[in-house]
Motif scaffolding. Structure first.
Motif, PDB file in Angstrom:
ATOM      1  N   ASP A 343     -23.301 -14.864  -0.201  1.00 48.88           N
ATOM      2  CA  ASP A 343     -22.733 -15.611  -1.329  1.00 48.88           C
ATOM      3  C   ASP A 343     -22.782 -14.789  -2.612  1.00 48.88           C
ATOM      4  O   ASP A 343     -21.808 -14.742  -3.377  1.00 48.88           O
ATOM      5  CB  ASP A 343     -23.493 -16.929  -1.518  1.00 48.88           C
ATOM      6  CG  ASP A 343     -23.195 -17.931  -0.412  1.00 48.88           C
ATOM      7  OD1 ASP A 343     -22.159 -17.754   0.287  1.00 48.88           O
ATOM      8  OD2 ASP A 343     -23.988 -18.867  -0.228  1.00 48.88           O
ATOM      9  N   GLU A 344     -23.923 -14.128  -2.851  1.00 46.51           N
ATOM     10  CA  GLU A 344     -24.032 -13.288  -4.046  1.00 46.51           C
ATOM     11  C   GLU A 344     -23.080 -12.103  -3.962  1.00 46.51           C
ATOM     12  O   GLU A 344     -22.486 -11.684  -4.970  1.00 46.51           O
ATOM     13  CB  GLU A 344     -25.466 -12.783  -4.202  1.00 46.51           C
ATOM     14  CG  GLU A 344     -26.459 -13.886  -4.575  1.00 46.51           C
ATOM     15  CD  GLU A 344     -27.872 -13.367  -4.679  1.00 46.51           C
ATOM     16  OE1 GLU A 344     -28.063 -12.126  -4.546  1.00 46.51           O
ATOM     17  OE2 GLU A 344     -28.792 -14.172  -4.899  1.00 46.51           O
ATOM     18  N   CYS A 345     -22.906 -11.575  -2.755  1.00 48.62           N
ATOM     19  CA  CYS A 345     -22.007 -10.440  -2.556  1.00 48.62           C
ATOM     20  C   CYS A 345     -20.564 -10.826  -2.885  1.00 48.62           C
ATOM     21  O   CYS A 345     -19.869 -10.114  -3.611  1.00 48.62           O
ATOM     22  CB  CYS A 345     -22.106  -9.952  -1.117  1.00 48.62           C
ATOM     23  SG  CYS A 345     -20.965  -8.607  -0.707  1.00 48.62           S
ATOM     24  N   ILE A 346     -20.106 -11.981  -2.391  1.00 51.19           N
ATOM     25  CA  ILE A 346     -18.722 -12.383  -2.630  1.00 51.19           C
ATOM     26  C   ILE A 346     -18.496 -12.713  -4.100  1.00 51.19           C
ATOM     27  O   ILE A 346     -17.438 -12.436  -4.675  1.00 51.19           O
ATOM     28  CB  ILE A 346     -18.302 -13.565  -1.713  1.00 51.19           C
ATOM     29  CG1 ILE A 346     -16.777 -13.705  -1.670  1.00 51.19           C
ATOM     30  CG2 ILE A 346     -18.951 -14.859  -2.133  1.00 51.19           C
ATOM     31  CD1 ILE A 346     -16.076 -12.575  -0.971  1.00 51.19           C
ATOM     32  N   ASN A 347     -19.519 -13.280  -4.756  1.00 51.42           N
ATOM     33  CA  ASN A 347     -19.405 -13.550  -6.192  1.00 51.42           C
ATOM     34  C   ASN A 347     -19.233 -12.247  -6.977  1.00 51.42           C
ATOM     35  O   ASN A 347     -18.474 -12.185  -7.953  1.00 51.42           O
ATOM     36  CB  ASN A 347     -20.634 -14.303  -6.700  1.00 51.42           C
ATOM     37  CG  ASN A 347     -20.599 -15.779  -6.314  1.00 51.42           C
ATOM     38  OD1 ASN A 347     -19.519 -16.343  -6.097  1.00 51.42           O
ATOM     39  ND2 ASN A 347     -21.767 -16.393  -6.205  1.00 51.42           N
ATOM     40  N   GLU A 348     -19.959 -11.221  -6.534  1.00 51.94           N
ATOM     41  CA  GLU A 348     -19.810  -9.915  -7.191  1.00 51.94           C
ATOM     42  C   GLU A 348     -18.425  -9.334  -6.937  1.00 51.94           C
ATOM     43  O   GLU A 348     -17.799  -8.756  -7.828  1.00 51.94           O
ATOM     44  CB  GLU A 348     -20.884  -8.957  -6.675  1.00 51.94           C
ATOM     45  CG  GLU A 348     -20.833  -7.585  -7.311  1.00 51.94           C
ATOM     46  CD  GLU A 348     -21.853  -6.626  -6.726  1.00 51.94           C
ATOM     47  OE1 GLU A 348     -21.662  -5.409  -6.865  1.00 51.94           O
ATOM     48  OE2 GLU A 348     -22.840  -7.099  -6.118  1.00 51.94           O
ATOM     49  N   TYR A 350     -15.750 -10.899  -6.604  1.00 51.66           N
ATOM     50  CA  TYR A 350     -14.752 -11.674  -7.359  1.00 51.66           C
ATOM     51  C   TYR A 350     -14.660 -11.229  -8.823  1.00 51.66           C
ATOM     52  O   TYR A 350     -13.743 -11.641  -9.535  1.00 51.66           O
ATOM     53  CB  TYR A 350     -15.096 -13.164  -7.334  1.00 51.66           C
ATOM     54  CG  TYR A 350     -14.820 -13.872  -6.011  1.00 51.66           C
ATOM     55  CD1 TYR A 350     -13.955 -13.325  -5.065  1.00 51.66           C
ATOM     56  CD2 TYR A 350     -15.414 -15.097  -5.719  1.00 51.66           C
ATOM     57  CE1 TYR A 350     -13.714 -13.981  -3.867  1.00 51.66           C
ATOM     58  CE2 TYR A 350     -15.174 -15.768  -4.533  1.00 51.66           C
ATOM     59  CZ  TYR A 350     -14.326 -15.191  -3.603  1.00 51.66           C
ATOM     60  OH  TYR A 350     -14.090 -15.853  -2.413  1.00 51.66           O
ATOM     61  N   GLN A 351     -15.606 -10.414  -9.262  1.00 54.95           N
ATOM     62  CA  GLN A 351     -15.615 -10.033 -10.669  1.00 54.95           C
ATOM     63  C   GLN A 351     -14.457  -9.085 -10.994  1.00 54.95           C
ATOM     64  O   GLN A 351     -13.887  -8.428 -10.112  1.00 54.95           O
ATOM     65  CB  GLN A 351     -16.943  -9.378 -11.027  1.00 54.95           C
ATOM     66  CG  GLN A 351     -18.150 -10.277 -10.830  1.00 54.95           C
ATOM     67  CD  GLN A 351     -18.008 -11.618 -11.538  1.00 54.95           C
ATOM     68  OE1 GLN A 351     -17.768 -11.662 -12.750  1.00 54.95           O
ATOM     69  NE2 GLN A 351     -18.154 -12.700 -10.786  1.00 54.95           N
ATOM     70  N   TRP A 357     -11.271  -8.940  -6.159  1.00 53.04           N
ATOM     71  CA  TRP A 357     -10.402  -9.233  -7.310  1.00 53.04           C
ATOM     72  C   TRP A 357      -9.095  -8.463  -7.182  1.00 53.04           C
ATOM     73  O   TRP A 357      -8.013  -9.031  -7.336  1.00 53.04           O
ATOM     74  CB  TRP A 357     -11.164  -8.846  -8.584  1.00 53.04           C
ATOM     75  CG  TRP A 357     -10.517  -9.214  -9.883  1.00 53.04           C
ATOM     76  CD1 TRP A 357     -10.678 -10.369 -10.588  1.00 53.04           C
ATOM     77  CD2 TRP A 357      -9.619  -8.394 -10.654  1.00 53.04           C
ATOM     78  NE1 TRP A 357      -9.951 -10.339 -11.755  1.00 53.04           N
ATOM     79  CE2 TRP A 357      -9.281  -9.120 -11.812  1.00 53.04           C
ATOM     80  CE3 TRP A 357      -9.065  -7.126 -10.474  1.00 53.04           C
ATOM     81  CZ2 TRP A 357      -8.418  -8.636 -12.797  1.00 53.04           C
ATOM     82  CZ3 TRP A 357      -8.200  -6.635 -11.444  1.00 53.04           C
ATOM     83  CH2 TRP A 357      -7.886  -7.375 -12.585  1.00 53.04           C
ATOM     84  N   PRO A 375     -12.714 -13.242 -13.902  1.00 48.95           N
ATOM     85  CA  PRO A 375     -12.909 -13.106 -12.454  1.00 48.95           C
ATOM     86  C   PRO A 375     -11.985 -14.021 -11.669  1.00 48.95           C
ATOM     87  O   PRO A 375     -11.228 -14.819 -12.255  1.00 48.95           O
ATOM     88  CB  PRO A 375     -14.382 -13.481 -12.259  1.00 48.95           C
ATOM     89  CG  PRO A 375     -14.717 -14.333 -13.421  1.00 48.95           C
ATOM     90  CD  PRO A 375     -13.888 -13.842 -14.567  1.00 48.95           C
ATOM     91  N   ASP A 377     -10.417 -17.001  -9.742  1.00 53.16           N
ATOM     92  CA  ASP A 377     -10.509 -18.448  -9.959  1.00 53.16           C
ATOM     93  C   ASP A 377     -10.972 -19.099  -8.645  1.00 53.16           C
ATOM     94  O   ASP A 377     -10.179 -19.343  -7.733  1.00 53.16           O
ATOM     95  CB  ASP A 377      -9.133 -18.982 -10.371  1.00 53.16           C
ATOM     96  CG  ASP A 377      -9.171 -20.467 -10.726  1.00 53.16           C
ATOM     97  OD1 ASP A 377     -10.159 -21.149 -10.362  1.00 53.16           O
ATOM     98  OD2 ASP A 377      -8.210 -20.943 -11.341  1.00 53.16           O
ATOM     99  N   LYS A 378     -12.271 -19.361  -8.547  1.00 51.50           N
ATOM    100  CA  LYS A 378     -12.830 -19.882  -7.297  1.00 51.50           C
ATOM    101  C   LYS A 378     -12.363 -21.297  -7.005  1.00 51.50           C
ATOM    102  O   LYS A 378     -12.248 -21.687  -5.832  1.00 51.50           O
ATOM    103  CB  LYS A 378     -14.358 -19.819  -7.338  1.00 51.50           C
ATOM    104  CG  LYS A 378     -14.906 -18.397  -7.281  1.00 51.50           C
ATOM    105  CD  LYS A 378     -16.393 -18.368  -7.047  1.00 51.50           C
ATOM    106  CE  LYS A 378     -17.149 -18.743  -8.306  1.00 51.50           C
ATOM    107  NZ  LYS A 378     -18.624 -18.619  -8.122  1.00 51.50           N
TER     108      LYS A 378
END
Length: 523
Positions: A343-348, A350-351, A357, A375, A377-378
């Protein structure tokens, strides 16, 4: 003791003939001749240089004289003993017999304590028919009478006595052999080297096979890589195994003479042990085989090398939403274990200007990246993934990015004991050709407790149902996982369950079972 021999047409000088027949030095044979202990055709002969004729009958009487060596009380492992010979085990750091460079207590002094009959044999090597280097341990054959010594010396000369050694060597050594001749080093007289026969080298042949590690040999530049080898020698040249293996690129651990300094420092002595001894009894003609496992320091060295080579046990932590995966990862961090969160990896990712991105912008324009300075738009992404076809399409685009970073994480930490990656959709979306084979741990929890936790996060029952629709049911995940960690109480219990699992994995993958299995196979 009287011995009788018949000369052939190539017998030559009397002293040379008797020395060759008895394996006694020419100087000692000359003393026998000068003492009228030799006769030719029943006539005493005092001429050592006499030329023998074919058919001449030569008799030699050997007078037993006590040597001047003193017995030293000690513990000695004796595998076999009768009135003719004994099979014993030599400890490391013990020279076999006295010599000008070694006047300290030797194996011979120990043998005299256990076999007083050796006192009647002349010289400083009573009973010795073959030798082991000072720091080599293992089986030795000892003659308890002069008659037996002569017969065993002949058996060794005829290559009728088979010896096998165990050795720990640097690197992943393939099965192999060497027939390179061996002689004195041209510049360092205390060393042996590969020397051509034409320059004084003597015929030598060694053959070896790898016992550990069992997988086929591969190119391995890891400085801690090592192999346990079984080595059979068909000749008995000084330092033969050490020279042949070193010349082949696989020096013995701890060998201060033939190994580089960094390899010599890995053990307190050269890791070489005379493991088996096979021969036919010279008087009863019974076939005999003896086996001796190496002493403790040999296995300690192997254990140390295995410990240095142990790769991490990679763990994938999975489970349904609200089960406690993230809480377990936080516990692992407190244990100073390397962790990874999908989850943290995918959030990164998305930046702005990161890989996901860029891919989403390139593939879908402004649908998920409406602003170049913001970033992904989740919310728009989550809405699009309500459509199963679109969800599948997006997962095929994004999941490879996450899994490539998961592989990087495991590879980066492959020298650690454990490494943990939290991947909620491991069973649902893992790639078929994932190169690492992690153990999977499913964090489970009671349905009511899980729902209460998610509601405390602000999730509605509709949101829970929607997210659960993307995943396998908990029972299916538990069935697919290697291990389950229940999480139905507080964090203290979760931590205890997790630490208990780590201890279980340590025991299952610990060093002793590996070595114990090897010992069982060798015994």
């Amino acid at each position: 003791m009287k011995q009788e021999f018949t000369a052939d047409r190539n017998a030559g000088r009397l002293d040379s003939f008797l020395s060759a027949e008895t394996k006694i030095s020419r100087s000692k044979i000359k003393k026998y001749i000068e003492s009228n202990l030799v006769s030719v055709n029943n006539v005493p002969c005092a001429d050592a240089s006499r030329k023998l004729l074919s058919g001449d009958c030569v008799r030699l009487e050997i007078i037993q004289e006590e040597n001047s060596l003193q017995a030293a009380e000690n513990d000695l492992t004796i595998y076999y003993q009768d009135k003719y010979l004994a099979v014993i085990e030599k400890k490391p750091a013990l020279t076999v017999h006295p010599c000008p460079s070694c006047q300290e207590e030797t194996l011979v002094h120990h043998l005299l304590y256990h076999f007083p009959s050796l006192k009647s044999m002349e010289g400083e090597r009573p009973g010795i028919v073959h030798r082991l280097d000072k720091d080599t341990s293992g089986l030795m054959l000892v003659a308890l009478t002069e008659e037996c010594r002569l017969k065993l010396a002949e058996a060794f000369s005829n290559k009728e006595i088979k010896k096998t050694y165990l050795a720990l060597v640097q690197g992943i050594c393939p099965n192999g052999e060497s027939s390179e001749s061996i002689g004195r080093h041209p510049a360092i007289k205390t060393k042996m080297a590969l020397v051509p026969l034409s320059k004084g080298g003597r015929e030598a042949f060694s053959k070896w096979e790898r016992i550990y590690p069992k997988q086929p040999a591969k190119q391995n530049t890891n400085e801690n890589a090592f192999s346990l080898m079984k080595v059979q020698i068909h000749t008995g040249r000084t330092h033969q195994i050490r020279v042949h293996l070193s010349a082949s690129g696989y020096p013995l651990l701890g060998d201060e003479v033939y190994a580089p300094a960094n390899v010599a420092q890995k053990a307190p002595r050269q890791m070489l042990h005379a493991y088996t001894l096979t021969f036919r009894h010279p008087f009863t003609h019974e076939p005999l085989t003896f086996t001796s496992l190496p002493p403790a320091d040999f296995w300690e060295c192997a254990e140390n090398q295995i410990a240095l080579n142990q790769t991490a046990i990679p763990l994938v932590i999975t489970g349904n939403s609200g089960s406690g995966k993230s809480a377990l990862i936080e516990i692992a961090k407190r244990q100073n274990l390397p962790t990874f969160s999908a989850d943290e990896c995918i959030n990164e990712l998305y930046q702005v200007n990161n890989d996901a991105w860029y891919l989403l912008k390139q593939q879908y324009g402004t649908l998920f990246v409406p602003d170049d300075k913001k970033p992904v738009d989740k919310a728009a992404l989550a809405k699009a993934m309500q459509d199963p076809a679109k969800k599948h399409e997006l997962e095929n685009l994004l999941h490879p990015l996450v899994y490539s970073r998961t592989i990087e994480f495991f590879n980066k930490n492959n020298r650690k004991r454990f490494s943990l990656a939290e991947i909620p959709l491991w069973f649902e979306n893992k790639p078929k050709n994932f190169p690492i084979k992690p153990l999977t741990v499913c964090v489970s929890t009671n349905a009511e407790i899980r729902l209460a936790r998610l509601k405390n996060r602000g999730w509605t029952e509709e949101t829970v149902a929607s997210m659960d629709g993307w995943q396998l049911e908990q029972e299916k995940k538990i069935g697919l996982a290697d291990y389950e960690i229940p999480n139905n109480a507080d964090l203290a219990e979760l931590e205890q369950n997790f630490l208990s699992l780590l201890e279980k994995l340590k025991k299952q993958n610990s060093i002793p079972p590996v070595l114990e299995q090897i010992k069982k196979e060798l015994a």
